[in-house]
Motif scaffolding. Structure first.
Motif: not given
Length: 959
Positions: A33-37, A39-40, A51-63
């Motif tokens: 999550x940290x890495x992708x946020x 990156x974004x 838009x689905x990339x939310x830093x509050x999510x526990x996992x990015x698997x649904x992004x």
């Protein structure tokens, strides 16, 4: 963990060197999550794909674009192809320690490639960064620790320097694509040690030197493409050791020597392109042993000798190109055995003899060759007649037999070729007529028959070739008149009928050919006045010279006025009122002379005409006096913002509606009849400047498509919608005037003139538009079009003459939405009525099956962008060539010379990176495929990013 701590870690992860991965005890915290946020945060996402990339999510698997391992929930794939992302590839990706696939192709990413990308992510198997704007070089150690890498592509970027020597460390690499960059130097030896390599593409770079003998080590290689480089020396014979090769492209280099005999070992090879090199010698007979060949290209080399008869063994061959060599003799009859042949090009050789009987003679039993679609035998020494059998080539789309020594007539079977798009029989010795059956070739786009000995007339059946764009019949012996049916060919762009024996006058309907840019009728026997309108208003005098009967301003010769023959009486006679007879002066005995009946009739007619003229003059004087005593113009007024009232009661009056106020319109009506007040003309009509309301200037468009305009109710409904539009970069519609025979649109007047005049008609050829001015014009126009599209309005007619500048240089788009005033018309009618300027029209206008959308405006905007940046017109005509701006700029961009296209009048006073980025946007907008063009909102965002790459898009204001 709260957001503050997350952003603290995020900051540390981006700014500081990466320590070993942090393993937090807090379960919600996820390194991915940290890495992708992170990156974004380095990207701009105009389509909100992330838009689905939310830093509050526990996992990015649904992004969106993210895939994870089903058990560990670690990110294994990141696929963001074609997301319209811009910005740079930041260090955030280095957090994704389980990443197997990274695919960011076809975006607008810029900057350099992180030198630690491969070594820091040791699990990477697929990396695809193709189709972006990445620049800089790859360091020598870029590929260290790449043992897991299977696929690597950075094609279509702007990378420079040498290919890293460390590429030889990628022991598992199966596909390497570095094409369409600017890599230079020699090929690193390490490449030849990659025995797992199946596909190698280094084309379109600046590589030089020899291939070397170690290429034979790549025994698993299936495809190799080294085309469009600067490679030299012989083709190594060791290439035959790569026996699994299916595709070989070494074209457009400087390779020399003979074809290696080891090529015959490539039994699986179906594509072989060695064109545009310096290869010589004879083509060996063993070429017929490469039985899998489907495409063989040896064009533009120095091959000599005869074409080997073993070519007939290649039963799968679809494309054969031997053009531009020194082959002699005739084309072997065995070529007719190539039953799958679809394209044959042997042009530009020294071939002789008759045309191949297996193609052109009646009773052809070689049915397979009838599938051929493209046939080019031009620029040889073929002789004899064109047999009627070529009419059996029903799939033929292009036939070029020009510049040979062919004789006899053109076979009437040409009418059987329903798919033929190009026919070139020029520069031969053909005689007879242009067959009337030519009209049967309904798909013809180009017909070239110049420099022959053809006689007779131009057949009227040519009207059936509705797709015809080029008609070249010059230097023949054609007679008769130019058929008026030619005016039905609405796609005509180029016509050359010069140096014939044509007579008669030019059909006036030719002026309606909206795409016509060349019309040469010089050196004929034509007469009369040229058609008025279209190309003919500015035709070159050279295009009509040599016709003694042509008159008009173009040839500086006045046309004779058409008037009745004057009545001439005997000047030596006197008239006797008593007898009604005329007596010659001095005649002995006053002998009476009786006037003829025809003379009496003529005199009576003349008297009646004189009386009629006097009567009409008196009536006109009375009417004028009456008019002056009344109001200046018969217009009923309606004011206010609701613009719905119609107080007109006089059926002869019109209805004037101003969207605010009730102006005194009478002071400006003279402008509609005064040529001195005309500002210009377009596809819808002429525009005049006049004044209302205490010398308040306005621009009035007098519509000249009255027969096409809807009813008053529909007209007013559409105009009211346009009147409500308000945008900083939109010419304001002030009001309108309606009668059944006259419609006027009243706009605000802009003193700065059109963009076209600033670019192309500046005094002394110098333009006062700086780079900043031009960028603002492009951005303002983009914002306006985005606003129109949000309002469900397609402009249809984007061009520089429809972009006006106010006193401060701010651009304003005019002529918008006028297509809404017409009924549903065929797109060809729209194109001829509205698209009055060549070069801006989207290609889908020519296809009936494609829906016309706002992407047509995007195409016109793209052309406008290139016009503003380069200072050149969309289409320019040189002495012996036609230059299309989009093609010229696209070629320059591919060759790395984009900055050379910028208007020379700027004298280097422009930011190169910014200008090149704008050029790239223009080319994207002019994509041939509508879906590949961005929306105008996206174009606005891209322009904002270009101007402020590190700042907020809000800095440039909203649209």
């Amino acid at each position: 963990m709260n957001k503050v701590s997350i952003f603290t870690l995020l900051f540390l992860s981006v700014v500081l060197p990466f320590p070993p991965p942090v393993r937090s005890l807090d379960p919600p915290l996820n390194d991915d999550v940290l890495g992708l946020v992170a990156f974004k945060s380095d990207l701009r996402d105009p389509d909100q794909k992330l838009a689905s990339w939310n830093e509050d999510d526990y996992t990015p698997c649904a992004w969106n674009g993210v895939k994870c391992h089903p058990r560990t929930n670690r990110v294994t794939e990141l696929t963001l192809d074609g997301f319209s992302l811009s910005g740079r590839i930041g260090r955030g990706l280095l957090q994704l320690q389980s990443l197997h696939k990274l695919s960011l192709s076809n975006n607008n990413l810029t900057g350099t490639v992180n030198p630690n990308l491969i070594s820091s992510l040791g699990s990477l198997k697929v990396v695809d960064l193709s189709g972006n704007g990445l620049s800089g070089s790859l360091p020598d150690g870029f590929f260290r620790q790449c043992g897991s890498l299977r696929v690597f592509s950075v094609a279509e970027n702007k990378l420079t320097g040498k290919i890293p020597v460390s590429v030889g460390s990628c022991s598992s690499l199966a596909s390497l694509n570095l094409s369409s960059n600017r890599f230079s130097g020699s090929m690193p030896l390490g490449i030849w040690s990659l025995n797992t390599l199946r596909s190698l593409d280094l084309s379109r770079n600046e590589l030089e030197g020899e291939l070397g003998t170690k290429i034979g080590r790549l025994n698993n290689l299936r495809a190799i493409d080294l085309s469009r480089n600067r490679l030299s020396g012989p083709i190594p014979s060791e290439i035959g050791s790569c026996m699994l090769l299916k595709s070989v492209d070494l074209s457009e280099n400087s390779l020399s020597g003979n074809l290696p005999d080891t090529f015959q070992q490539l039994s699986l090879c179906y594509y072989l392109n060695l064109g545009r090199n310096l290869l010589d010698g004879e083509v060996p007979k063993w070429i017929g042993e490469m039985r899998s060949l489907e495409s063989l290209d040896l064009s533009m080399n120095k091959f000599s000798g005869e074409v080997p008869g073993s070519i007939g063994n290649l039963l799968r061959l679809k494309v054969l190109n031997f053009s531009g060599n020194g082959f002699i003799g005739s084309l072997p009859d065995s070529t007719g055995n190539c039953i799958s042949l679809m394209a044959l090009d042997v042009s530009g050789n020294l071939l002789t003899g008759k045309l191949p009987v297996w193609l052109f003679q009646d009773g052809n039993s070689t049915g397979g060759v009838k599938k051929i679609q493209v046939l080019d035998l031009s620029c040889n020494s073929f002789s004899g007649v064109i047999g009627a059998g070529f009419g059996g080539l029903r799939d033929l789309q292009g036939l070029n037999l020009s510049r040979n020594s062919l004789t006899g007539p053109i076979p009437s079977t040409i009418g059987d070729l329903k798919h033929l798009g190009v026919l070139d029989l020029s520069h031969n010795q053909l005689n007879g007529t242009v067959p009337k059956e030519t009209g049967g070739a309904v798909s013809l786009e180009e017909l070239r028959l110049e420099n022959n000995m053809l006689e007779g007339t131009i057949p009227s059946s040519i009207k059936n070739c509705s797709s015809l764009q080029s008609l070249i019949l010059s230097h023949n012996k054609l007679q008769g008149a130019i058929p008026p049916e030619m005016a039905r060919l609405t796609n005509l762009q180029e016509v050359d009928l010069s140096f014939n024996d044509l007579t008669g006058t030019l059909p006036k309907q030719l002026a309606n050919l909206g795409y016509l840019h060349t019309f040469n009728i010089s050196h004929n026997h034509l007469s009369g006045e040229l058609p008025a309108g279209g190309l003919f208003n500015g035709i070159s005098p050279d295009s009509v010279s040599g016709n003694q009967g042509i008159c008009g301003a173009v040839v500086n010769k006045s046309c004779p006025a058409v008037s009745p023959k004057p009545i001439v009486l005997n000047p030596n006679a006197t008239f006797d009122p008593d007898s009604g007879e005329a007596t010659p002066l001095g005649a002995v005995g006053h002998k009476r002379i009786l006037l003829s009946i025809s003379s009496l009739i003529a005199i009576s007619a003349a008297a009646a005409i004189v009386v009629g003229v006097i009567a009409i003059t008196v009536l006109n004087l009375r009417v004028r006096a009456t008019t002056v005593s009344r109001s200046a113009v018969p217009i009923a007024f309606s004011g206010g913002d609701d613009f719905s009232r119609s107080p007109t009661t006089d059926s002869n009056s019109g209805k004037l509606v101003m969207f605010s106020g009730e102006p005194d319109f009478s002071t400006g009506t003279h402008a509609l009849l005064n040529k001195d007040c005309e500002l210009g003309r377009g596809g819808f009509g002429a525009v005049y400047r006049t004044v209302i309301r205490d010398e308040y200037p306005v621009a009035i468009k007098k519509l000249t498509v009255s027969s096409l305009v809807k009813s008053q109710e529909e007209f007013e409904r559409e105009v009211k919608k346009l009147g409500k539009l308000r945008h900083t970069n939109l010419v304001k519609l002030e009001g309108y005037y309606w009668t059944t025979s006259l419609q006027l649109l009243i706009y605000e007047f802009l003193s700065g003139g059109s963009l076209y005049k600033h670019l192309h008609e500046a005094p002394g050829g110098s333009s006062t538009l700086s780079w900043n001015d031009r960028f603002n014009v492009i951005l303002g126009t983009a914002k306006c079009l985005a606003y129109l599209h949000q309002s469900n309005i397609i402009h249809y007619n984007i061009k520089s003459s429809n972009v006006l500048l106010d006193s401060s240089g701010e651009p304003k788009v005019g002529d918008y939405g006028l297509a809404r005033l017409l009924p549903m018309l065929d797109r060809y009618v729209l194109s001829s009525k509205i698209q009055s300027a060549l070069g801006y029209m989207a290609p889908e206008f020519a296809c009936r099956t494609v829906k016309i959308t706002e992407k047509c405006d995007v195409y016109g905007f793209g052309v406008l962008v290139l016009e503003v940046v380069t200072g050149k017109k969309p289409v320019e005509y040189m002495e012996d060539d036609v230059v299309v701006l989009c093609d010229m700029v696209r070629e320059a961009l591919e060759d790395g010379r984009a900055e050379e296209c910028v208007d020379m009048r700027l004298q280097g006073k422009f930011p190169v990176e910014e200008a090149v980025a704008v050029i790239k946007l223009g080319l994207i907008c002019t994509s041939q495929v509508p879906s590949s063009r961005p929306h105008m909102g996206e174009a606005v965002n891209i322009l904002r990013m270009i101007r402020c790459p590190s700042g907020s898009s809000d800095e440039l204001g909203s649209s």
